[in-house]
Design a protein around this motif. Structure first.
Motif, PDB file in Angstrom:
ATOM      1  N   TYR A  61       0.805  -1.220   0.000  1.00 56.61           N
ATOM      2  CA  TYR A  61       0.000   0.000   0.000  1.00 56.61           C
ATOM      3  C   TYR A  61       0.842   1.277   0.000  1.00 56.61           C
ATOM      4  O   TYR A  61       0.330   2.345  -0.273  1.00 56.61           O
ATOM      5  CB  TYR A  61      -0.930   0.009   1.210  1.00 56.61           C
ATOM      6  CG  TYR A  61      -2.151  -0.860   1.056  1.00 56.61           C
ATOM      7  CD1 TYR A  61      -2.298  -1.709  -0.044  1.00 56.61           C
ATOM      8  CD2 TYR A  61      -3.164  -0.843   2.002  1.00 56.61           C
ATOM      9  CE1 TYR A  61      -3.415  -2.508  -0.190  1.00 56.61           C
ATOM     10  CE2 TYR A  61      -4.295  -1.632   1.862  1.00 56.61           C
ATOM     11  CZ  TYR A  61      -4.412  -2.460   0.768  1.00 56.61           C
ATOM     12  OH  TYR A  61      -5.536  -3.247   0.627  1.00 56.61           O
ATOM     13  N   CYS A 106      -6.097  -1.309  -2.435  1.00 62.14           N
ATOM     14  CA  CYS A 106      -5.205  -0.192  -2.135  1.00 62.14           C
ATOM     15  C   CYS A 106      -5.712   0.539  -0.901  1.00 62.14           C
ATOM     16  O   CYS A 106      -6.825   0.296  -0.420  1.00 62.14           O
ATOM     17  CB  CYS A 106      -5.089   0.769  -3.318  1.00 62.14           C
ATOM     18  SG  CYS A 106      -6.628   1.578  -3.768  1.00 62.14           S
ATOM     19  N   SER A 107      -4.890   1.437  -0.396  1.00 64.40           N
ATOM     20  CA  SER A 107      -5.283   2.227   0.771  1.00 64.40           C
ATOM     21  C   SER A 107      -6.189   3.375   0.347  1.00 64.40           C
ATOM     22  O   SER A 107      -6.157   3.825  -0.806  1.00 64.40           O
ATOM     23  CB  SER A 107      -4.050   2.781   1.478  1.00 64.40           C
ATOM     24  OG  SER A 107      -3.441   3.800   0.700  1.00 64.40           O
ATOM     25  N   SER A 108      -6.981   3.877   1.282  1.00 67.72           N
ATOM     26  CA  SER A 108      -7.851   5.016   0.988  1.00 67.72           C
ATOM     27  C   SER A 108      -7.037   6.251   0.626  1.00 67.72           C
ATOM     28  O   SER A 108      -7.479   7.092  -0.156  1.00 67.72           O
ATOM     29  CB  SER A 108      -8.755   5.303   2.191  1.00 67.72           C
ATOM     30  OG  SER A 108      -7.976   5.544   3.358  1.00 67.72           O
ATOM     31  N   SER A 111      -5.874   5.741  -3.184  1.00 66.70           N
ATOM     32  CA  SER A 111      -6.832   5.231  -4.171  1.00 66.70           C
ATOM     33  C   SER A 111      -7.122   6.225  -5.289  1.00 66.70           C
ATOM     34  O   SER A 111      -7.215   5.832  -6.460  1.00 66.70           O
ATOM     35  CB  SER A 111      -8.132   4.824  -3.473  1.00 66.70           C
ATOM     36  OG  SER A 111      -8.736   5.938  -2.831  1.00 66.70           O
ATOM     37  N   GLU A 115      -6.331   5.417  -9.152  1.00 63.17           N
ATOM     38  CA  GLU A 115      -7.448   5.263 -10.082  1.00 63.17           C
ATOM     39  C   GLU A 115      -7.288   6.172 -11.296  1.00 63.17           C
ATOM     40  O   GLU A 115      -7.571   5.772 -12.426  1.00 63.17           O
ATOM     41  CB  GLU A 115      -8.765   5.560  -9.369  1.00 63.17           C
ATOM     42  CG  GLU A 115      -9.983   5.243 -10.192  1.00 63.17           C
ATOM     43  CD  GLU A 115     -11.262   5.233  -9.377  1.00 63.17           C
ATOM     44  OE1 GLU A 115     -12.290   4.791  -9.916  1.00 63.17           O
ATOM     45  OE2 GLU A 115     -11.235   5.660  -8.198  1.00 63.17           O
ATOM     46  N   HIS A 127     -15.549   1.483  -7.524  1.00 65.26           N
ATOM     47  CA  HIS A 127     -14.604   1.851  -6.469  1.00 65.26           C
ATOM     48  C   HIS A 127     -15.235   1.362  -5.171  1.00 65.26           C
ATOM     49  O   HIS A 127     -16.089   2.020  -4.576  1.00 65.26           O
ATOM     50  CB  HIS A 127     -14.413   3.377  -6.467  1.00 65.26           C
ATOM     51  CG  HIS A 127     -13.403   3.865  -5.481  1.00 65.26           C
ATOM     52  ND1 HIS A 127     -12.413   4.755  -5.814  1.00 65.26           N
ATOM     53  CD2 HIS A 127     -13.218   3.599  -4.170  1.00 65.26           C
ATOM     54  CE1 HIS A 127     -11.665   5.023  -4.758  1.00 65.26           C
ATOM     55  NE2 HIS A 127     -12.145   4.330  -3.751  1.00 65.26           N
ATOM     56  N   GLU A 158     -10.432   0.026   3.560  1.00 69.05           N
ATOM     57  CA  GLU A 158      -9.545  -0.152   2.413  1.00 69.05           C
ATOM     58  C   GLU A 158     -10.379  -0.039   1.151  1.00 69.05           C
ATOM     59  O   GLU A 158     -11.607  -0.140   1.198  1.00 69.05           O
ATOM     60  CB  GLU A 158      -8.822  -1.505   2.485  1.00 69.05           C
ATOM     61  CG  GLU A 158      -7.877  -1.605   3.676  1.00 69.05           C
ATOM     62  CD  GLU A 158      -7.132  -2.933   3.735  1.00 69.05           C
ATOM     63  OE1 GLU A 158      -6.984  -3.590   2.676  1.00 69.05           O
ATOM     64  OE2 GLU A 158      -6.697  -3.311   4.833  1.00 69.05           O
ATOM     65  N   ARG A 159      -9.707   0.174   0.022  1.00 71.88           N
ATOM     66  CA  ARG A 159     -10.423   0.366  -1.234  1.00 71.88           C
ATOM     67  C   ARG A 159     -10.074  -0.747  -2.219  1.00 71.88           C
ATOM     68  O   ARG A 159      -8.965  -1.295  -2.190  1.00 71.88           O
ATOM     69  CB  ARG A 159     -10.077   1.722  -1.851  1.00 71.88           C
ATOM     70  CG  ARG A 159     -10.287   2.894  -0.890  1.00 71.88           C
ATOM     71  CD  ARG A 159     -11.712   2.916  -0.341  1.00 71.88           C
ATOM     72  NE  ARG A 159     -11.829   3.758   0.835  1.00 71.88           N
ATOM     73  CZ  ARG A 159     -12.221   5.041   0.793  1.00 71.88           C
ATOM     74  NH1 ARG A 159     -12.480   5.599  -0.380  1.00 71.88           N
ATOM     75  NH2 ARG A 159     -12.329   5.736   1.907  1.00 71.88           N
ATOM     76  N   LEU A 161     -10.222  -1.091  -6.294  1.00 71.22           N
ATOM     77  CA  LEU A 161     -10.479  -0.454  -7.581  1.00 71.22           C
ATOM     78  C   LEU A 161     -10.786  -1.541  -8.610  1.00 71.22           C
ATOM     79  O   LEU A 161     -10.059  -2.520  -8.713  1.00 71.22           O
ATOM     80  CB  LEU A 161      -9.273   0.365  -8.017  1.00 71.22           C
ATOM     81  CG  LEU A 161      -8.769   1.398  -6.997  1.00 71.22           C
ATOM     82  CD1 LEU A 161      -7.555   2.141  -7.556  1.00 71.22           C
ATOM     83  CD2 LEU A 161      -9.873   2.378  -6.621  1.00 71.22           C
TER      84      LEU A 161
END
Length: 368
Positions: A61, A106-108, A111, A115, A127, A158-159, A161
């Protein structure tokens, strides 16, 4: 740029080509899975084009700066990290089949920039926010944080994508999916109008006189397999083309219903600590949710940052193939051990039942 659907190698041929390309780095290989040991950027560059249907991966990350995750502290500046992920993105665009899907954890904090960068290579389609709830009695780091010292909102989520081939732009043509472009090109090549092709399927629209075909070409939705087969028969009957690819070779799978989580906010509980846990381990049920929704049976799932190997385990349990890449020796051993254990369980009724609830059960001959 979009990747047009083509007549792909069969799933068996594609997987055999992957095994051959990674043979020098494979520590484990079977007719269902490959585990390759080494730097995954170098490894993915060895893989053949258009060879995987789902990329489901969890890179370092960068923003978390964990010492126990390789490359999490490797980049001083954010830009250097993004440039590194961009190198992967170029390779992912090359190896992902035209109707494939890419999921990147990925981390916020990173992100948005990731993206934007990745949208130059793929079309963003979701997302997802993973809220990472803890099970009762386990607070995790959220419970230990000194709230009074925080200078921003605590990054507990957490995200994920999600992308497909193509690009998203301001013009309708650039919003088309690869399937929409393919259908339009084949229809024009055969000299059939939207109205004529709509009549074949019987899917007229009340407002749009092109009916469903106009929506399919614009990328708003997709035909059923029965509708697609009717269109194929009509296009081939013109004598201007000899064949059409199968439904599974051109339509990106997205299998959702009221019975599963279909929104872009997910509440799968995080993995509780245990001896031998990977520091970034993801819950298997969440990985199964992704794989079940975004692949057909026997599709190949690629994980370039395999870690504990949970993605491979989830894929195998659902009747998919897996390709795992990992750089650390200790995780390679766990991946192989867990895959061997999972392979022993493949014939269990519970595993068969899980796979049969997934799509395309007719292909589940591997369980017989």
């Amino acid at each position: 740029m979009s990747k047009s659907p083509v007549v792909h190698p069969t799933k068996d041929e594609a997987f055999d080509a992957i095994k051959q390309s990674l043979a020098d780095w494979a520590v484990y290989a079977s007719d269902r899975t490959v585990v390759a040991h080494g730097d995954s950027l170098s490894l993915v560059r060895q893989m053949p084009d258009d060879s995987v249907s789902l990329i489901l991966t969890d890179p370092p990350y960068h923003s978390t700066k964990k010492a126990n995750i390789v490359n999490d502290r490797a980049f001083r500046e954010d830009e250097a990290f993004i440039e590194w992920i961009e190198k992967y993105t170029r390779e992912w665009q090359r190896v992902l089949r035209s109707n494939g899907t890419l999921y990147v954890f990925c981390s916020s904090r990173m992100s948005a920039r990731l993206e934007v960068m990745m949208s130059h290579y793929f079309r963003p389609i979701a997302h997802v926010v993973w809220t990472k709830p803890n099970e009762p009695g386990f607070d995790g780091w959220k419970g230990k944080a000194k709230k009074e010292s925080l200078r921003s909102w605590y990054p507990h989520s957490e995200r994920i994508l999600v992308f497909e081939h193509g690009q998203y732009g301001t013009m309708e043509a650039s919003r088309r999916s690869p399937f929409g472009e393919f259908l339009r090109d084949m229809r024009k090549k055969c000299g059939i109008s939207m109205h004529e092709l709509t009549e074949v399927t019987g899917a007229y629209g009340k407002v749009n006189h092109g009916g469903a075909v106009a929506n399919w070409e614009a990328g708003r939705n997709i035909p059923s397999e029965e509708q697609y087969n009717k269109m194929c028969d009509a296009l081939i009957s013109t004598g201007k083309i000899d064949a059409m690819p199968t439904y599974q070779d051109v339509v990106r799978p997205m299998s959702l219903s009221n019975d599963v989580e279909y929104t872009d906010v997910w509440d799968f509980p995080s993995v509780r600590p245990f001896k031998g846990k990977h520091p970034a381990e993801k819950p298997v049920n969440m990985l199964e949710h992704i794989i079940r929704a975004s692949t057909y049976c026997n599709d190949t799932v690629l994980d370039c940052f395999a870690g504990s190997g949970s993605t491979a385990i989830a894929a195998l349990k659902l009747g998919r193939r897996s390709v795992s890449m990992e750089i650390e020796d200790k995780w390679i051993k766990r991946i192989v051990d867990d895959i061997e254990a999972a392979s022993d369980d493949i014939h269990n009724p519970s595993v068969r039942e899980i796979a049969q609830k997934s799509n395309n059960v007719s292909e589940l001959s591997l369980f017989d």
